[in-house]
Scaffold this active site. Structure first.
Site, PDB file in Angstrom:
ATOM      1  N   CYS A 200      12.801  57.205  -1.562  1.00 53.11           N
ATOM      2  CA  CYS A 200      12.677  56.801  -0.152  1.00 53.11           C
ATOM      3  C   CYS A 200      12.591  58.018   0.755  1.00 53.11           C
ATOM      4  O   CYS A 200      12.113  57.918   1.879  1.00 53.11           O
ATOM      5  CB  CYS A 200      13.867  55.938   0.230  1.00 53.11           C
ATOM      6  SG  CYS A 200      15.436  56.685  -0.218  1.00 53.11           S
TER       7      CYS A 200
ATOM      8  N   GLU B 172      18.831  50.113   4.477  1.00 56.24           N
ATOM      9  CA  GLU B 172      18.100  51.354   4.141  1.00 56.24           C
ATOM     10  C   GLU B 172      16.713  50.921   3.701  1.00 56.24           C
ATOM     11  O   GLU B 172      16.563  50.309   2.647  1.00 56.24           O
ATOM     12  CB  GLU B 172      18.799  52.092   2.994  1.00 56.24           C
ATOM     13  CG  GLU B 172      20.249  52.459   3.260  1.00 56.24           C
ATOM     14  CD  GLU B 172      20.392  53.627   4.220  1.00 56.24           C
ATOM     15  OE1 GLU B 172      19.413  54.374   4.396  1.00 56.24           O
ATOM     16  OE2 GLU B 172      21.475  53.780   4.801  1.00 56.24           O
TER      17      GLU B 172
HETATM   18  P1  NAP Z   1      12.342  45.049  -2.328  1.00 56.82           P
HETATM   19  O1  NAP Z   1      11.218  44.347  -2.965  1.00 56.82           O
HETATM   20  O2  NAP Z   1      12.593  44.812  -0.885  1.00 56.82           O
HETATM   21  O3  NAP Z   1      13.634  44.648  -3.198  1.00 56.82           O
HETATM   22  C1  NAP Z   1      14.882  45.204  -2.919  1.00 56.82           C
HETATM   23  C2  NAP Z   1      15.964  44.274  -3.402  1.00 56.82           C
HETATM   24  O4  NAP Z   1      15.950  43.068  -2.631  1.00 56.82           O
HETATM   25  C3  NAP Z   1      15.801  43.838  -4.852  1.00 56.82           C
HETATM   26  O5  NAP Z   1      17.078  43.799  -5.450  1.00 56.82           O
HETATM   27  C4  NAP Z   1      15.210  42.458  -4.733  1.00 56.82           C
HETATM   28  O6  NAP Z   1      15.458  41.657  -5.852  1.00 56.82           O
HETATM   29  C5  NAP Z   1      15.941  41.942  -3.515  1.00 56.82           C
HETATM   30  N1  NAP Z   1      15.295  40.841  -2.825  1.00 56.82           N
HETATM   31  C6  NAP Z   1      13.987  40.486  -2.802  1.00 56.82           C
HETATM   32  N2  NAP Z   1      13.801  39.423  -2.007  1.00 56.82           N
HETATM   33  C7  NAP Z   1      15.023  39.078  -1.528  1.00 56.82           C
HETATM   34  C8  NAP Z   1      15.488  38.046  -0.637  1.00 56.82           C
HETATM   35  N3  NAP Z   1      14.652  37.163  -0.097  1.00 56.82           N
HETATM   36  N4  NAP Z   1      16.799  37.997  -0.364  1.00 56.82           N
HETATM   37  C9  NAP Z   1      17.658  38.888  -0.889  1.00 56.82           C
HETATM   38  N5  NAP Z   1      17.277  39.879  -1.721  1.00 56.82           N
HETATM   39  C10 NAP Z   1      15.967  39.984  -2.025  1.00 56.82           C
HETATM   40  O7  NAP Z   1      12.244  46.623  -2.497  1.00 56.82           O
HETATM   41  P2  NAP Z   1      11.924  47.459  -3.829  1.00 56.82           P
HETATM   42  O8  NAP Z   1      10.491  47.229  -4.149  1.00 56.82           O
HETATM   43  O9  NAP Z   1      12.948  47.209  -4.870  1.00 56.82           O
HETATM   44  O10 NAP Z   1      12.170  48.938  -3.335  1.00 56.82           O
HETATM   45  C11 NAP Z   1      11.167  49.746  -2.792  1.00 56.82           C
HETATM   46  C12 NAP Z   1      11.388  49.954  -1.322  1.00 56.82           C
HETATM   47  O11 NAP Z   1      12.730  50.358  -1.094  1.00 56.82           O
HETATM   48  C13 NAP Z   1      10.544  51.059  -0.755  1.00 56.82           C
HETATM   49  O12 NAP Z   1       9.928  50.595   0.403  1.00 56.82           O
HETATM   50  C14 NAP Z   1      11.524  52.166  -0.416  1.00 56.82           C
HETATM   51  O13 NAP Z   1      11.179  52.945   0.699  1.00 56.82           O
HETATM   52  C15 NAP Z   1      12.763  51.422  -0.164  1.00 56.82           C
HETATM   53  N6  NAP Z   1      13.912  52.266  -0.440  1.00 56.82           N
HETATM   54  C16 NAP Z   1      14.634  52.732   0.596  1.00 56.82           C
HETATM   55  C17 NAP Z   1      15.733  53.542   0.364  1.00 56.82           C
HETATM   56  C18 NAP Z   1      16.559  54.060   1.498  1.00 56.82           C
HETATM   57  O14 NAP Z   1      17.639  54.582   1.226  1.00 56.82           O
HETATM   58  N7  NAP Z   1      16.110  53.960   2.729  1.00 56.82           N
HETATM   59  C19 NAP Z   1      16.091  53.867  -0.934  1.00 56.82           C
HETATM   60  C20 NAP Z   1      15.325  53.379  -1.969  1.00 56.82           C
HETATM   61  C21 NAP Z   1      14.235  52.567  -1.713  1.00 56.82           C
HETATM   62  P3  NAP Z   1      14.342  41.466  -6.997  1.00 56.82           P
HETATM   63  O15 NAP Z   1      14.105  42.804  -7.588  1.00 56.82           O
HETATM   64  O16 NAP Z   1      14.962  40.518  -7.933  1.00 56.82           O
HETATM   65  O17 NAP Z   1      13.138  40.924  -6.305  1.00 56.82           O
END
Ligand code: NAP
Length: 522
Positions: free
Chosen positions: A296, A257
């Site tokens: 999102c 997602e």
């Molecule tokens: P993110 O930076 O991609 O982080 C998401 C998760 O991935 C966090 O738990 C993060 O941990 C972890 N992570 C980071 N690098 C990783 C790696 N190399 N391997 C495995 N896991 C890793 O996203 P975010 O900033 O938290 O969220 C914002 C984004 O999420 C927005 O773009 C939004 O559109 C999207 N979103 C989408 C939905 C949907 O349902 N489509 C819902 C909500 C949000 P850390 O925090 O420890 O870095």
């Protein structure tokens, strides 16, 4: 004294370690909690979940697991005040916005508890009727769904520390699959507290629910082929996950997602002064500002007939101007903070990018903040108007994860659908009109590129569930840029946590097989 968010693996809380990350109040800057770095004992912890956790869960029926979901929901309902306090401090959200996360998560848990209760004593599911495979009709094929043999790893985004956990954990646990959750570090406190409460209450068997806070290092390496992985977050992290050995080589089933450039469309029948126009304006302003735009599903692009562009701009700007921004502890605050200063910087960068092809119709940053200053992560809402709908590119490719939306003028319905598709796959499109044929035509045009199409006429103006709200009865997820995932949708969600096998054999054996199963239908 801040709380250390320790990991729970192998049926044990690990001792507090060296603090590596600090979680802060995005309004005051106060330190709230800390996490450690790379987790210890992932391989053993995951193995314990796959064995002890899975065996204990799968010894139970759907109905018994549903009862555990009910117990977990009731327990957490009794602790709602604690969760609201954490959400206020760590996410900087108003009470209403905290409710979307906290109560939204508990509602979804309760919803799956009800669905699961209806599955009763069964321990596996049959998919469809048996197919006859031989002339004498004795040799048949029956599709059987059994709980996945591995664990479910959830890597979650920062914006829904409660809902993001329970919307995934409810169908996984109901399916009999143990869960390991890795919340986004910046808001991990609420997830940690909820998991701790449920574990400490002994509602779930050991190994059924585990948590890793602070670092994602090693998580994917610890996956084995029968595990499933559900990721919510940015497209960049999603790409890293997709290319990991566990997914690329071991075929760990993955659900993604990710980012989404959702649209909200005003039908060309909905002239200013009509109820459909008013509904569009009211809902757009609300969807831009709920959770400070950190959903999102928020409508990043608002498509309106060119002739109404000016009227929509004025009306939405008027609504946004009435929303006071600042410290969510202030009683007059209608919109709280972004989740962190890093998120604040990301929104400013995104705005600068979009302003290259859009004019500013409303700039909420000109308004003074309530009980907060420039060091907070508060940001006012911004409404942009794209100058040239056909030439614009960034508005269709760059998601500003904050209270920002861009108006885009369209010529006719085909043009609107074409503009919507330039998002290359989104979670949700909403359409506002009093013309049901127009709504239906848009649904046909948008369904192939949007996971959810939300149609609003004045008739349902008061009862509709909202463009941005994800309801457990409807699927969540979208094609293309949105990640290609699918969650929720009632019992549809259980398919991700089950393995389907075609069992071919004597009709009598298949009749025996059906003992202890129930039909998978939704
Ligand atoms: P993110 O930076 O991609 O982080 C998401 C998760 O991935 C966090 O738990 C993060 O941990 C972890 N992570 C980071 N690098 C990783 C790696 N190399 N391997 C495995 N896991 C890793 O996203 P975010 O900033 O938290 O969220 C914002 C984004 O999420 C927005 O773009 C939004 O559109 C999207 N979103 C989408 C939905 C949907 O349902 N489509 C819902 C909500 C949000 P850390 O925090 O420890 O870095």
């Amino acid at each position: 004294m801040t709380t250390f968010l320790n990991n729970y693996l192998n049926g044990q809380w690990q001792p507090a370690g060296r603090a590596v990350h600090t979680l802060s109040d995005p309004v005051t800057g106060d330190a709230l909690a800390t996490t450690g770095g790379a987790a210890d004992g992932l391989a053993e912890g995951f193995a314990f979940a796959r064995t002890a956790g899975a065996q204990a869960l799968q010894a139970l029926s759907y109905g018994q697991r549903a009862a555990m979901l009910t117990d977990a929901m009731k327990l957490m309902q009794s602790k709602r005040d604690d969760y609201y306090a954490i959400s206020l401090a760590n996410s900087g959200t108003t009470k209403a916005d905290s409710g979307i996360d906290v109560d939204g998560g508990l509602f979804t848990l309760g919803y799956y508890a009800k669905l699961g209760a209806a599955l009763g004593d069964a321990k596996s599911l049959t998919d469809g009727a048996a197919a006859i495979m031989s002339k004498d009709q004795l040799f048949q094929s029956q599709h059987l769904m059994v709980p996945a043999k591995g664990l479910a790893l959830f890597i979650n985004a920062f914006n829904f520390p409660s809902w993001g956990l329970w919307e995934k954990a409810a169908p996984a646990l109901l399916s009999g699959v143990p869960v390991v959750v890795k919340p986004a570090t910046v808001t991990a406190w609420l997830t940690h507290q909820m998991v701790k409460d449920v574990i400490d209450a002994g509602i779930l068997p050991p190994g059924a629910l585990s948590i890793v806070c602070g670092s994602s290092a090693g998580l994917l390496d610890a996956l084995t082929p029968f595990d499933v992985l559900s990721f919510t977050g940015s497209a960049d992290t999603a790409a890293t996950i997709r290319s990991h050995r566990a997914v690329a080589r071991d075929s760990v089933r993955v659900n993604i997602e990710a980012d989404s450039l959702n649209v909200s469309i005003l039908g060309d029948d909905a002239a200013p002064g009509t109820p459909a126009f008013d509904l569009f304006v009211e809902n757009l302003a609300r969807d831009i500002t709920i959770k400070s735009g950190q959903r999102c599903t928020a409508p990043r692009r608002a498509l309106v007939p060119r002739v109404y562009l000016h009227a929509v701009g004025e009306a939405v700007a008027g609504k946004l101007a009435a929303i006071r921004v600042g410290n969510p502890r202030h009683p007059d605050t209608g919109m709280g903070s972004l989740v962190s200063r890093a998120q604040y910087d990301s929104v400013q960068e995104g705005l600068a990018l979009l302003k290259g092809e859009a004019s500013v119709l409303f700039d909420g940053s000109a308004q003074p903040l309530l009980d907060a200053d420039g060091r907070s992560a508060c940001v006012g809402p911004t409404l942009l108007a794209v100058r040239d709908a056909d030439a614009a590119t960034r508005v269709h490719s760059h998601e500003v994860f904050g209270p920002v939306s861009s108006l885009i003028g369209y010529r006719d319905a085909a043009h609107a659908a074409d503009i919507a598709d330039r998002g290359l796959g989104s979670l949700v499109a909403s359409v506002y009109s009093a013309d049901n044929s127009l709504l239906a035509n848009f649904a046909h045009a948008l369904a192939g590129s949007h996971g959810r199409v939300h149609l609003v006429s004045p008739e349902v103006g008061k009862t509709q569930t909202g463009h941005g709200n994800v309801m457990p009865a409807s699927i969540h997820g979208g094609p293309g840029r949105a990640g290609g995932g699918e969650e929720l949708g009632g019992l549809r969600a259980l398919a991700f946590y089950h393995r389907k096998s075609a069992v071919q054999g004597p009709a009598a054996a298949l009749d025996a097989l059906k003992q202890g199963t129930t039909a998978y239908s939704y």
